[in-house]
Write a protein that holds these residues in place. Structure first.
Motif, PDB file in Angstrom:
ATOM      1  N   GLU A  75     -10.392  -1.787  -2.489  1.00 39.74           N
ATOM      2  CA  GLU A  75     -10.277  -0.892  -1.341  1.00 39.74           C
ATOM      3  C   GLU A  75     -11.546  -0.916  -0.501  1.00 39.74           C
ATOM      4  OE1 GLU A  75     -10.516   3.899  -0.754  1.00 39.74           O
ATOM      5  OE2 GLU A  75      -9.264   3.158  -2.392  1.00 39.74           O
ATOM      6  N   ILE A  76     -12.700  -0.837  -1.162  1.00 35.62           N
ATOM      7  CA  ILE A  76     -13.980  -0.821  -0.446  1.00 35.62           C
ATOM      8  C   ILE A  76     -14.206  -2.140   0.279  1.00 35.62           C
ATOM      9  CG2 ILE A  76     -16.477  -0.651  -0.737  1.00 35.62           C
ATOM     10  CD1 ILE A  76     -15.969   1.191  -3.109  1.00 35.62           C
ATOM     11  N   GLN A  77     -13.870  -3.250  -0.381  1.00 39.58           N
ATOM     12  CA  GLN A  77     -14.046  -4.561   0.234  1.00 39.58           C
ATOM     13  C   GLN A  77     -13.187  -4.707   1.481  1.00 39.58           C
ATOM     14  OE1 GLN A  77     -13.281  -7.515  -2.757  1.00 39.58           O
ATOM     15  NE2 GLN A  77     -14.965  -6.851  -4.080  1.00 39.58           N
ATOM     16  N   TYR A  78     -11.968  -4.197   1.418  1.00 37.22           N
ATOM     17  CA  TYR A  78     -11.076  -4.317   2.559  1.00 37.22           C
ATOM     18  C   TYR A  78     -11.563  -3.458   3.726  1.00 37.22           C
ATOM     19  CZ  TYR A  78      -7.308  -7.200   0.730  1.00 37.22           C
ATOM     20  OH  TYR A  78      -6.564  -8.257   0.284  1.00 37.22           O
ATOM     21  N   VAL A  79     -12.024  -2.271   3.434  1.00 35.59           N
ATOM     22  CA  VAL A  79     -12.555  -1.414   4.492  1.00 35.59           C
ATOM     23  C   VAL A  79     -13.774  -2.070   5.125  1.00 35.59           C
ATOM     24  CG1 VAL A  79     -13.702   0.789   4.966  1.00 35.59           C
ATOM     25  CG2 VAL A  79     -11.656   0.730   3.529  1.00 35.59           C
ATOM     26  N   ASP A  80     -14.611  -2.698   4.306  1.00 33.46           N
ATOM     27  CA  ASP A  80     -15.775  -3.399   4.840  1.00 33.46           C
ATOM     28  C   ASP A  80     -15.350  -4.551   5.745  1.00 33.46           C
ATOM     29  OD1 ASP A  80     -18.678  -3.940   4.895  1.00 33.46           O
ATOM     30  OD2 ASP A  80     -18.142  -5.777   3.812  1.00 33.46           O
ATOM     31  N   MET A  81     -14.297  -5.277   5.344  1.00 33.73           N
ATOM     32  CA  MET A  81     -13.782  -6.359   6.187  1.00 33.73           C
ATOM     33  C   MET A  81     -13.253  -5.815   7.507  1.00 33.73           C
ATOM     34  SD  MET A  81     -11.761  -8.695   3.368  1.00 33.73           S
ATOM     35  CE  MET A  81     -11.165  -9.868   4.605  1.00 33.73           C
TER      36      MET A  81
ATOM     37  N   ASP B 233       2.905   7.000   2.747  1.00 34.10           N
ATOM     38  CA  ASP B 233       3.008   8.026   1.715  1.00 34.10           C
ATOM     39  C   ASP B 233       1.646   8.610   1.360  1.00 34.10           C
ATOM     40  OD1 ASP B 233       5.638   8.586   1.291  1.00 34.10           O
ATOM     41  OD2 ASP B 233       5.904   7.221  -0.398  1.00 34.10           O
ATOM     42  N   ARG B 234       0.758   8.686   2.328  1.00 33.07           N
ATOM     43  CA  ARG B 234      -0.564   9.305   2.178  1.00 33.07           C
ATOM     44  C   ARG B 234      -0.851  10.143   3.406  1.00 33.07           C
ATOM     45  NH1 ARG B 234      -1.197   7.773  -2.944  1.00 33.07           N
ATOM     46  NH2 ARG B 234       0.756   6.645  -2.815  1.00 33.07           N
ATOM     47  N   VAL B 235      -1.759  11.085   3.261  1.00 30.42           N
ATOM     48  CA  VAL B 235      -2.338  11.794   4.392  1.00 30.42           C
ATOM     49  C   VAL B 235      -3.831  11.522   4.332  1.00 30.42           C
ATOM     50  CG1 VAL B 235      -2.748  14.014   5.493  1.00 30.42           C
ATOM     51  CG2 VAL B 235      -0.564  13.582   4.347  1.00 30.42           C
ATOM     52  N   LEU B 236      -4.323  10.688   5.253  1.00 30.52           N
ATOM     53  CA  LEU B 236      -5.711  10.243   5.185  1.00 30.52           C
ATOM     54  C   LEU B 236      -6.639  11.013   6.109  1.00 30.52           C
ATOM     55  CD1 LEU B 236      -5.332   6.345   4.974  1.00 30.52           C
ATOM     56  CD2 LEU B 236      -5.598   7.995   3.111  1.00 30.52           C
ATOM     57  N   GLY B 237      -6.094  11.702   7.093  1.00 32.45           N
ATOM     58  CA  GLY B 237      -6.950  12.465   7.993  1.00 32.45           C
ATOM     59  C   GLY B 237      -6.364  12.543   9.388  1.00 32.45           C
TER      60      GLY B 237
ATOM     61  N   SER C 248      -9.716   8.480  -3.489  1.00 33.96           N
ATOM     62  CA  SER C 248     -10.495   9.685  -3.762  1.00 33.96           C
ATOM     63  C   SER C 248     -11.450   9.996  -2.615  1.00 33.96           C
ATOM     64  CB  SER C 248     -11.297   9.515  -5.068  1.00 33.96           C
ATOM     65  OG  SER C 248     -12.168   8.399  -4.979  1.00 33.96           O
ATOM     66  N   HIS C 249     -11.451   9.143  -1.587  1.00 27.70           N
ATOM     67  CA  HIS C 249     -12.327   9.389  -0.439  1.00 27.70           C
ATOM     68  C   HIS C 249     -11.804  10.568   0.386  1.00 27.70           C
ATOM     69  CE1 HIS C 249     -14.758   5.836  -1.041  1.00 27.70           C
ATOM     70  NE2 HIS C 249     -13.689   5.068  -1.054  1.00 27.70           N
ATOM     71  N   PRO C 250     -12.681  11.410   0.892  1.00 29.29           N
ATOM     72  CA  PRO C 250     -12.240  12.514   1.753  1.00 29.29           C
ATOM     73  C   PRO C 250     -11.740  11.995   3.092  1.00 29.29           C
ATOM     74  CG  PRO C 250     -14.641  12.364   1.723  1.00 29.29           C
ATOM     75  CD  PRO C 250     -14.144  11.405   0.687  1.00 29.29           C
TER      76      PRO C 250
ATOM     77  N   THR D  66      -2.095  18.475   1.176  1.00 31.65           N
ATOM     78  CA  THR D  66      -2.076  17.477   0.123  1.00 31.65           C
ATOM     79  C   THR D  66      -2.139  16.072   0.714  1.00 31.65           C
ATOM     80  OG1 THR D  66      -0.830  16.579  -1.740  1.00 31.65           O
ATOM     81  CG2 THR D  66       0.443  17.436   0.086  1.00 31.65           C
ATOM     82  N   THR D  67      -2.734  15.151   0.000  1.00 25.46           N
ATOM     83  CA  THR D  67      -2.756  13.766   0.462  1.00 25.46           C
ATOM     84  C   THR D  67      -1.515  13.014  -0.009  1.00 25.46           C
ATOM     85  OG1 THR D  67      -3.945  12.898  -1.483  1.00 25.46           O
ATOM     86  CG2 THR D  67      -5.277  13.732   0.331  1.00 25.46           C
ATOM     87  N   PHE D  68      -0.619  13.690  -0.760  1.00 25.36           N
ATOM     88  CA  PHE D  68       0.582  13.061  -1.299  1.00 25.36           C
ATOM     89  C   PHE D  68       1.837  13.729  -0.742  1.00 25.36           C
ATOM     90  CE2 PHE D  68      -2.462  11.736  -4.474  1.00 25.36           C
ATOM     91  CZ  PHE D  68      -2.034  10.460  -4.801  1.00 25.36           C
ATOM     92  N   PRO D  69       2.428  13.208   0.328  1.00 21.20           N
ATOM     93  CA  PRO D  69       3.680  13.783   0.848  1.00 21.20           C
ATOM     94  C   PRO D  69       4.808  13.748  -0.176  1.00 21.20           C
ATOM     95  CG  PRO D  69       2.687  12.289   2.456  1.00 21.20           C
ATOM     96  CD  PRO D  69       1.925  12.108   1.166  1.00 21.20           C
ATOM     97  N   THR D  70       4.753  12.835  -1.160  1.00 16.08           N
ATOM     98  CA  THR D  70       5.820  12.739  -2.160  1.00 16.08           C
ATOM     99  C   THR D  70       5.924  13.984  -3.024  1.00 16.08           C
ATOM    100  OG1 THR D  70       4.242  11.520  -3.542  1.00 16.08           O
ATOM    101  CG2 THR D  70       5.862  10.224  -2.346  1.00 16.08           C
ATOM    102  N   VAL D  71       4.898  14.831  -3.019  1.00 13.68           N
ATOM    103  CA  VAL D  71       4.957  16.053  -3.815  1.00 13.68           C
ATOM    104  C   VAL D  71       6.118  16.928  -3.365  1.00 13.68           C
ATOM    105  CG1 VAL D  71       3.452  17.494  -2.383  1.00 13.68           C
ATOM    106  CG2 VAL D  71       3.536  17.877  -4.843  1.00 13.68           C
ATOM    107  N   ARG D  72       6.535  16.771  -2.108  1.00 12.53           N
ATOM    108  CA  ARG D  72       7.646  17.566  -1.594  1.00 12.53           C
ATOM    109  C   ARG D  72       8.948  17.263  -2.329  1.00 12.53           C
ATOM    110  NH1 ARG D  72       3.870  17.182   2.217  1.00 12.53           N
ATOM    111  NH2 ARG D  72       3.740  18.775   3.851  1.00 12.53           N
ATOM    112  N   TYR D  73       9.103  16.052  -2.794  1.00 16.83           N
ATOM    113  CA  TYR D  73      10.293  15.668  -3.561  1.00 16.83           C
ATOM    114  C   TYR D  73      10.365  16.446  -4.859  1.00 16.83           C
ATOM    115  CZ  TYR D  73      11.933  12.406  -7.315  1.00 16.83           C
ATOM    116  OH  TYR D  73      12.452  11.837  -8.432  1.00 16.83           O
ATOM    117  N   TYR D  74       9.278  16.471  -5.600  1.00 16.33           N
ATOM    118  CA  TYR D  74       9.250  17.178  -6.879  1.00 16.33           C
ATOM    119  C   TYR D  74       9.434  18.684  -6.689  1.00 16.33           C
ATOM    120  CZ  TYR D  74       7.310  12.745  -8.533  1.00 16.33           C
ATOM    121  OH  TYR D  74       7.135  11.425  -8.825  1.00 16.33           O
TER     122      TYR D  74
END
Length: 361
Positions: free
Chosen positions: A104-110, A143-147, A126-128, A205-213
């Motif tokens: 993940e870090i390598q790709y962001v750096d690219m 399926d994420r909420v990043l900001g 785990s990044h804010p 939440t950063t996980f929209p899938t929690v709505r399913y559960y």
């Protein structure tokens, strides 16, 4: 190796004219263009794609970050996404965070160094939020909420949970077991101390899938149907699914468990284990899969599934990526007011479909 200078000499034109033809930038007369192309053909000259991309500050390369490519869900999704991106002239570079250290870090750096045009982020991070928004490059979340400002594409998981609940209630289920990942991962902001434990806000939440559960749990509870959750471990922990399924099926005789809901892989494990134990499906036990990948046809019985529309999700993600890249280019070129970049749809929810099978009544 044949270069542009050789082409210029063969065509009897300047090096800059050849460059304009190769890069498709600037005016060149039809006569000059034909001479250059004939010289390129005669010399079997192949333009340097890397150099041309650098000239345009584009790589036409999009990074796709997933937890693992071994899981059928992510294998299916990335196949559709690669096809959708290719139709837009974009190539895919795939990264599995489980199988590649610091991927993940390598790709962001690219991405920061303009070695790729954008990232589709499909893995837990785990990044804010301010980490992702500070990159200021094209990013689309799946399926994420990043900001704020980063589009999130995914299925309508509340609808998915409701479809399962309504079917099981209608079919007379009395004790439902859900098998899924670690619950604290879905409530990651609370675990990390970013929101209070006692007042969890679904919007944070950063996980929209929690709505399913949660939707499934709330609907069943309201209908008086007993419900419990068994953790199966991380998404790549297939052995964890085996253990969780075994535990759930132990409750068929002792606790009256008569329905199991899980991802396609958990549901497939459940059917095979239940049949080996002599548990009748769907008479004694109903099994519902969530995702709708190819595994629904390979479990020994046709699985009833709530299916995600992989094609529509991938197309939406690709469209948002193309728009993000175009917006970045427009901003860099100081677009006029009449060419204001198209605004994003911040959150896109794709409808889900209940696909009947042989594992429910």
């Amino acid at each position: 190796m044949v270069g542009m200078r050789d082409v210029a000499k063969k065509a009897g034109v300047s090096l800059s004219t050849v460059s304009l033809v190769v890069n498709g930038n600037g005016y060149v007369s039809n006569d000059m263009r034909d001479r250059v192309r004939k010289a390129m053909q005669a010399l079997n000259y192949v333009p340097n794609e890397l150099a041309r991309n650098l000239y345009h500050d584009r790589t036409n390369l999009v990074g796709v970050i997933v937890p693992t490519i071994r899981h059928p869900f992510f294998a299916t999704f990335t196949a559709h996404l690669q096809h959708a991106l290719a139709a837009q002239g974009l190539r895919t570079m795939l990264c599995s965070t489980t199988d590649e250290t610091d991927g993940e870090i390598q790709y962001v750096d690219m991405l920061r160094r303009h070695m790729m045009d954008g990232i589709v982020m499909c893995a837990h991070t785990s990044h804010p939020g301010d980490y992702w928004t500070s990159i200021h490059r094209p990013i689309v979340a799946f399926d994420r909420v990043l900001g704020n400002g980063i589009s999130s594409i995914g299925s309508d998981h509340e609808q998915g949970g409701r479809l399962i609940a309504q079917m099981l209630i209608r079919n007379g289920a009395r004790h439902v077991v859900m098998i899924g990942g670690p619950r604290d991962q879905f409530f990651d902001l609370a675990v990390r101390g970013e929101v209070e434990e006692g007042s969890f806000d679904l919007g944070k939440t950063t996980f929209p899938t929690v709505r399913y559960y949660l939707t499934l749990e709330q609907e069943l509870t309201s209908a008086g149907v007993k419900y419990e959750y068994i953790e199966a471990g991380e998404v790549m922990d297939f052995a964890g699914y085996h253990r969780a399924v075994s535990r759930a099926l132990d409750g068929v005789a002792t606790d009256g468990v008569d329905a199991v809901v899980s991802s396609d892989i958990g549901a497939a494990f459940c059917v095979r284990e239940a049949l080996s134990r002599g548990i009748s499906i769907p008479d004694e036990l109903q099994v519902v899969a969530y995702d709708g990948t190819y595994l629904t046809d390979l479990a020994g019985m046709k699985l009833t599934a709530v299916a995600q529309d992989f094609s529509a999700i991938a197309q939406s993600a690709a469209d948002h990526m193309v728009q993000a890249i175009a917006n970045e280019e427009a901003a860099a070129a100081n677009a006029s007011r009449k060419n204001i970049p198209k605004p994003f749809e911040p959150n896109v929810l794709i409808p889900m479909t209940l696909v009947p099978g042989d594992t429910t009544r």
